[in-house]
Every structure is written in C-alpha cells, then in structure tokens.
Write an enzyme that holds these catalytic residues in place. Structure first.
Site, short mmCIF file in Angstrom:
data_model
loop_
_atom_site.label_atom_id
_atom_site.label_comp_id
_atom_site.label_asym_id
_atom_site.label_seq_id
_atom_site.Cartn_x
_atom_site.Cartn_y
_atom_site.Cartn_z
N GLU A 308 44.12 -0.90 -8.89
CA GLU A 308 45.49 -0.41 -9.18
C GLU A 308 46.10 -1.22 -10.33
OE1 GLU A 308 46.32 2.34 -7.84
OE2 GLU A 308 44.61 2.23 -6.48
N TRP A 311 44.76 0.32 -13.33
CA TRP A 311 45.48 1.56 -13.67
C TRP A 311 46.76 1.24 -14.44
CZ3 TRP A 311 44.44 6.51 -14.02
CH2 TRP A 311 43.46 7.09 -13.21
N TRP A 340 55.78 27.92 -18.19
CA TRP A 340 56.35 27.58 -16.89
C TRP A 340 56.90 28.84 -16.25
CZ3 TRP A 340 54.39 23.15 -15.79
CH2 TRP A 340 54.12 22.23 -16.81
N ASN A 380 52.71 6.07 -3.04
CA ASN A 380 51.93 6.69 -4.12
C ASN A 380 51.36 8.06 -3.75
OD1 ASN A 380 50.51 6.62 -6.74
ND2 ASN A 380 48.69 6.53 -5.46
N TRP A 398 56.94 19.56 -15.71
CA TRP A 398 56.83 18.23 -15.09
C TRP A 398 57.83 17.23 -15.68
CZ3 TRP A 398 55.49 14.27 -18.46
CH2 TRP A 398 54.92 14.65 -19.68
N TRP A 421 52.82 11.30 -13.73
CA TRP A 421 53.26 12.70 -13.84
C TRP A 421 52.25 13.53 -14.62
CZ3 TRP A 421 56.52 15.97 -11.59
CH2 TRP A 421 57.44 15.43 -10.71
P1 FAD Z 1 50.16 -1.09 -4.64
O1 FAD Z 1 49.35 0.01 -4.06
O2 FAD Z 1 50.27 -2.33 -3.88
O3 FAD Z 1 49.56 -1.40 -6.10
C1 FAD Z 1 49.82 -2.64 -6.75
C2 FAD Z 1 50.45 -2.42 -8.10
O4 FAD Z 1 49.56 -1.73 -8.96
C3 FAD Z 1 51.70 -1.57 -8.06
O5 FAD Z 1 52.83 -2.33 -7.71
C4 FAD Z 1 51.77 -1.04 -9.48
O6 FAD Z 1 52.32 -1.98 -10.36
C5 FAD Z 1 50.30 -0.86 -9.81
N1 FAD Z 1 49.89 0.52 -9.55
C6 FAD Z 1 49.49 1.04 -8.37
N2 FAD Z 1 49.15 2.34 -8.52
C7 FAD Z 1 49.35 2.64 -9.81
C8 FAD Z 1 49.18 3.81 -10.58
N3 FAD Z 1 48.71 4.95 -10.07
N4 FAD Z 1 49.51 3.77 -11.89
C9 FAD Z 1 49.96 2.64 -12.46
N5 FAD Z 1 50.14 1.49 -11.77
C10 FAD Z 1 49.84 1.48 -10.47
N6 FAD Z 1 54.51 3.08 -10.57
C11 FAD Z 1 55.48 2.32 -11.08
O7 FAD Z 1 55.39 1.08 -11.04
N7 FAD Z 1 56.59 2.88 -11.64
C12 FAD Z 1 56.76 4.25 -11.71
O8 FAD Z 1 57.77 4.72 -12.24
C13 FAD Z 1 55.75 5.06 -11.15
N8 FAD Z 1 55.87 6.41 -11.14
C14 FAD Z 1 54.85 7.19 -10.64
C15 FAD Z 1 54.96 8.59 -10.69
C16 FAD Z 1 53.94 9.39 -10.21
C17 FAD Z 1 54.07 10.90 -10.29
C18 FAD Z 1 52.78 8.80 -9.67
C19 FAD Z 1 51.67 9.66 -9.13
C20 FAD Z 1 52.66 7.43 -9.60
C21 FAD Z 1 53.68 6.60 -10.09
N9 FAD Z 1 53.58 5.18 -10.05
C22 FAD Z 1 54.59 4.43 -10.59
C23 FAD Z 1 52.35 4.52 -9.56
C24 FAD Z 1 52.34 4.15 -8.07
O9 FAD Z 1 52.76 5.24 -7.31
C25 FAD Z 1 53.23 2.95 -7.74
O10 FAD Z 1 52.96 1.91 -8.64
C26 FAD Z 1 52.95 2.45 -6.33
O11 FAD Z 1 53.20 3.48 -5.39
C27 FAD Z 1 53.82 1.26 -6.04
O12 FAD Z 1 53.64 0.81 -4.74
P2 FAD Z 1 53.03 -0.63 -4.43
O13 FAD Z 1 53.71 -1.65 -5.25
O14 FAD Z 1 53.04 -0.79 -2.96
O15 FAD Z 1 51.56 -0.43 -5.01
#
Ligand code: FAD
Length: 511
Positions: A308, A311, A340, A380, A398, A421
């Site tokens: 993650e 990512w 759309w 997520n 979107w 997104w």
């Molecule tokens: P954990 O699962 O503990 O992951 C650790 C860290 O890894 C997160 O805190 C985050 O910094 C990073 N991370 C995890 N998943 C992703 C991912 N798919 N993409 C990029 N980084 C990731 N994350 C944001 O920080 N800000 C947003 O505005 C945001 N918007 C999102 C919108 C959509 C439509 C989707 C599908 C995902 C989005 N995410 C966003 C990614 C992800 O959903 C969140 O980072 C995550 O849910 C945060 O929870 P956590 O800190 O418990 O993550």
C-alpha cells in the site's frame, strides 16, 4: 544567514529533511532558524479541502508549535487571502527578519509546483536561496524509470522495480540516500542568540504566532468536530503510537483482513500521511523491522501493507510524470469520450445527491457514504465500491465524485484520490479494463458477511438479520421492506452494468 522553514504538508519535526537542513544552517552559521505556515483560504477553496482536514491541520500545527518551541524555533502563522501574493509575503517577511535562506519540502501538484518556482525566482532575484527537498515518497519521483527511461504506467512492474531499489539500499545502506531518515532533532538544537534582533519578536509577539481554531468558511458542525477530535487526536506522538500499535497487533493479519470494513485491521494512518505528520519512510522502517529486516519475504501481512505504501508512491510518481491528472484530465485520453448517462440536470443532481447522502438503496454503498459523511474517513474497499457505483452503475462523471470525496475526507489527497477514482472509473493507469464492474450485493456478502458494518451505518436496517441485510428490497416481502423506511435501489444493477459496458466500450474504441 537566518533561516526559515516553510511548513506545508510536512507537519512533523522528525524525518523532515528541509527542517533539519534549516537547523543545520542555523547551527553552522551561528544564526537563527524560524518556521512559517501560510494559511491560504483561496487554495483551500480551489482544492476542495475538507473542513475536517483543515481542522486537523490547525490542531496539528498547535502541537508542532509546542514541539518547535523546545528547539527554539518559533512558528509564525500568516493568512494570505490571495494565493498569488504568497511569494511576496514570504519575501517581505524574510527581508524584515534578516532571513536569506528558505527551506521547503517539495509539493508535486501543478499549482504548488508553479508557486514554488515563482518563490524561487523571486528569492534568487534578491540574492536569497531556496533549498528544496523530497520527502513525500520513499523513492523520489523521477528516480524510478523503466529500462527505456520512461515513467512506469502500470503498478506491478513499478512495484517490482521499487522493491529491488529499496532492497539494494538494505543490502548496502547508504547506497540509496532517499531511504535515510533525516537527522533527528533534539531539544535546544538551535541556540537562541542575539536577543536584540528583530528576530526575537517572533518568540514574543502573539499576533504573529497565534494559530486559529478554524479558518473562516471552513467551520465544521459540532458533532463532526467531536468525532474527529476523538478519532484523530493531533500530534506526531499520536501518529507514532498508532503506527506502533498497528505494527504490534494488526499488521500480520493485514493481508487477510484489510478488505473487511467492519473490522479495524487497517492502520487508519492516512490522515497523518496526507498531512505529513508521519513519513512513508518511517512507516516502511517500522514494517521492515517488524518483519525481522525483510522486505519482500516473511510475513504476508507486512508485505501486503508495504504494497500500500508502494501504491501511494506510485500515484505520486504518476502525478509528477503526467501533470494532466491535476488538471481534470483522465490519465487515458479515451476517458474523455465516455458518454455519461443522459440525465437532465435535475435528475442528475438528484441521483448524485442520493449517492452523496447514502440513499441509493444499496446498503453497502450507503453504509460507506454515511461512514465518510459522519467521520471524514471511509474504508478502502468501500471507496472502491462507491466510486465504481457512481461512475458505472449511475454512469455519472467520476470527477463529480472525486470532488465530493475531497470535500469530505480528512485524508483527502490529490494523488491518491485521483488515482483511486480513475482506477474505479477505468480511466486510469490500471491494466484492467472497463469491464471490471463490482456487483454491490456480492461485495456486501463477501466483505461484510455478518452485515454488522451495514447495521452500524444504516440504522434503518439495524433490525434485519440474515442475508436480507445485503439486499432488503429483493429479499424481504413488500410490507416488511416498506416498514423499514429505506429507499429501494435507485438503479437496477444489471441495467446499470449493461449501460456502463456499452458507454465504456464505445468510448474506449472510439477514434
Ligand atoms: P492502510 O490500509 O493502513 O494503508 C497504509 C497507507 O498506505 C494509507 O494510509 C495510505 O497512505 C496508503 N494507501 C493505502 N491504500 C492506498 C491506495 N489504494 N492508493 C494510495 N495510497 C494508499 N487515500 C488517501 O490517503 N487519500 C485519499 O484522498 C484517497 N482517496 C481514495 C479514493 C478512492 C476512490 C480510492 C479507491 C482510494 C482512495 N485512497 C485515498 C486510498 C485508500 O483508500 C486510503 O489510503 C486508505 O483507505 C486509508 O486507510 P488506512 O490509512 O487505514 O490504510
């Protein structure tokens, strides 16, 4: 040679390379260091920053100010109503206090990058210096390219290259400087000198250092504020204890449980990442340490969590190499061709607001949206499902959803939000094509089997037991359904899916 560190989304003391450098210069040259934070309401508005996020920034600034105080670094706060004035305000401040050196950690978004370049030009024209550092990613954008020196556009090869570069550093520490944490800062790191200089007003003049509780135009409803303060206490220390607890108790199960929104098995560190209260390097180090020094083997949970972090780096690299994603453009040009759904304006607004408020009639979608509205954070799995529901089942652009997320999220972050997104809307980097369309009922049965997550966020359904929780309209008899006072599905999933497939197919094959 007084030195100023300009804080933006790097609200921490430790592993902050630009701040460390400012203290280093001050110590080497026996001068002063101070710090500034600029409140820019115009930027906040233009970037759709959520009030809950701004409140989090203000609270964290207060903690940061106390910690900086121990290092003898005053933190000055300035509100600049017009963002184009920021470079001049900074320059005037520096002139006033005999500051010639400015340190910053780079921000990669187009507007921020242009602003920083303007600051640099202005400072250099006056014989001052701007020192920029990279701290947002584990691997700095630009340092990870394909063999033909092109940016990666697909995650899996990016991940492979990322892991091997980090592995190289682990084998020969120091080979890869980005991974080094910035020098640790200790109390009284910077000496207080020359108490007659104008610099000293920065320690004493409250009008320069008062951090407001809120920014006008971004006030929060009291109940949301209370929730945010409980769920997200401010400060670096809290971020680190969250990280420690996660790494100690949960990360090893992360691969198995990370997709279950009802179980607290993700780190919830995203608000801290997004505001720079903790760094990705610090998190990576903690994960590798808990994995007995291993990066790409050992615990599946830890490897999956590291993924993650990769990512997160990936979407930042994409943003740097493809700045069009900052300018309302899809990553894939074909995304511009999508027709759309042809709603009239009122119908589209009605459908969009039903989605925003969690009134779609799909319990798992409504639960996700209501969790975000009530707490500023969404799991997520539900971010993916709700985003796909808007862009595919409802066939609404979107970008409307992307904005709404930014306006609500405490962790709102352009690169990750836009990347997420575009992934959901199939206009992004992902190799998977438009035919991936989640079925909300199946998502619900798979990831919230017991229905407890839905019951928590959709109180109309809290008395429902058994599988009806996933699809009450089709499973319950009519009378029982009507008694719930819960909307029926606003669009039939099969209809929405077929409509989306047609629209996407036409768009992706057009031209
Ligand atoms: P954990 O699962 O503990 O992951 C650790 C860290 O890894 C997160 O805190 C985050 O910094 C990073 N991370 C995890 N998943 C992703 C991912 N798919 N993409 C990029 N980084 C990731 N994350 C944001 O920080 N800000 C947003 O505005 C945001 N918007 C999102 C919108 C959509 C439509 C989707 C599908 C995902 C989005 N995410 C966003 C990614 C992800 O959903 C969140 O980072 C995550 O849910 C945060 O929870 P956590 O800190 O418990 O993550």
């Amino acid at each position: 040679l007084n030195c100023l560190h300009w804080f933006r989304r790097d609200l921490r003391l430790q592993d902050n390379p630009a701040l460390s450098y400012a203290t280093f210069i001050a110590n080497q040259c026996q001068t002063h260091a101070c710090a500034i934070y600029i409140i820019s309401p115009e930027d906040m508005k233009l970037h759709d920053d959520a009030p809950i996020k701004i409140d989090f920034w203000m609270r964290n600034l207060k903690c940061l100010q106390q910690e900086l105080d121990k290092l003898n670094i005053p933190l000055v706060i300035k509100t600049v109503p017009k963002r184009r004035d920021i470079p001049q305000v900074l320059l005037d401040f520096c002139d006033q206090h005999g500051i010639s050196e400015l340190t910053i950690n780079h921000e990669y978004e187009v507007d921020e990058d242009a602003r920083d370049k303007k600051v640099q030009r202005l400072f250099e024209s006056k014989g001052k210096h701007v020192h920029g550092f990279h701290e947002q990613c584990v691997i700095q954008p630009g340092k990870l390219m394909t063999q033909s020196n092109k940016p990666y556009t697909v995650f899996t090869p990016f991940k492979r290259a990322w892991l091997s570069l980090v592995e190289v550093h682990k084998i020969s520490p120091g080979q890869f400087a980005d991974l080094q944490l910035a020098p640790k800062l200790e109390a009284n790191d910077v000496k207080v000198r020359d108490s007659n200089s104008s610099f000293h007003t920065l320690f004493t003049d409250k009008s320069l250092t008062t951090i407001p509780d809120s920014v006008p135009g971004f006030e929060m409803p009291a109940d949301l504020q209370k929730t945010a303060h409980q769920m997200y206490p401010a400060g670096e220390a809290d971020a680190h204890s969250r990280l420690d607890n996660f790494v100690r108790d949960k990360v090893k199960l992360y691969d198995k449980k990370r997709s279950l929104p009802g179980e607290p098995y993700t780190s919830t560190l995203s608000p801290h990442f997004a505001s720079g209260i903790i760094s990705s390097r610090q998190c990576l180090q903690a994960a590798v340490k808990a994995n007995n020094g291993k990066l790409s083997s050992g615990s599946d949970g830890i490897q999956s969590w590291i993924q993650e972090i990769i990512w997160r780096d990936f979407y930042r690299h994409v943003l740097v190499h493809y700045p069009k994603v900052c300018k309302n453009q899809p990553f894939r040009d074909e995304g511009n061709n999508i027709q759309w759904a042809t709603y009239n304006e009122d119908e589209e607004n009605e459908a969009f607001f039903a989605w925003c408020e969690g009134r779609t009639g799909y319990p798992i979608i409504d639960a996700g949206m209501r969790q975000m509205n009530a707490t500023g954070w969404m799991h997520n799995r539900l971010r993916m499902a709700t985003a796909m529901f808007l862009s595919k089942d409802l066939l609404i652009n979107w970008q409307r959803g992307e904005r709404y997320f930014m306006q609500c999220l405490i962790d709102g972050d352009l690169a990750s939000n836009n990347g997420g997104w575009q992934w959901a809307a199939s206009t992004g980097t992902d190799a998977q094509r438009y035919f991936r369309i989640f079925n909300p009922m199946l998502q619900s049965e798979k990831f919230d089997k017991s229905g407890d997550y839905i019951r928590r966020w959709v109180p109309e359904l809290k008395t429902i037991r058994g599988p009806a929780i996933h699809d009450p309209y089709h499973v319950l008899d009519r009378k029982a359904f009507e008694a719930l006072n819960y909307p029926k599905p606003m669009v039939d999933h099969k209809f929405g899916r077929d409509r989306a497939l047609q629209a996407y197919k036409a768009a992706m094959h057009a031209g």
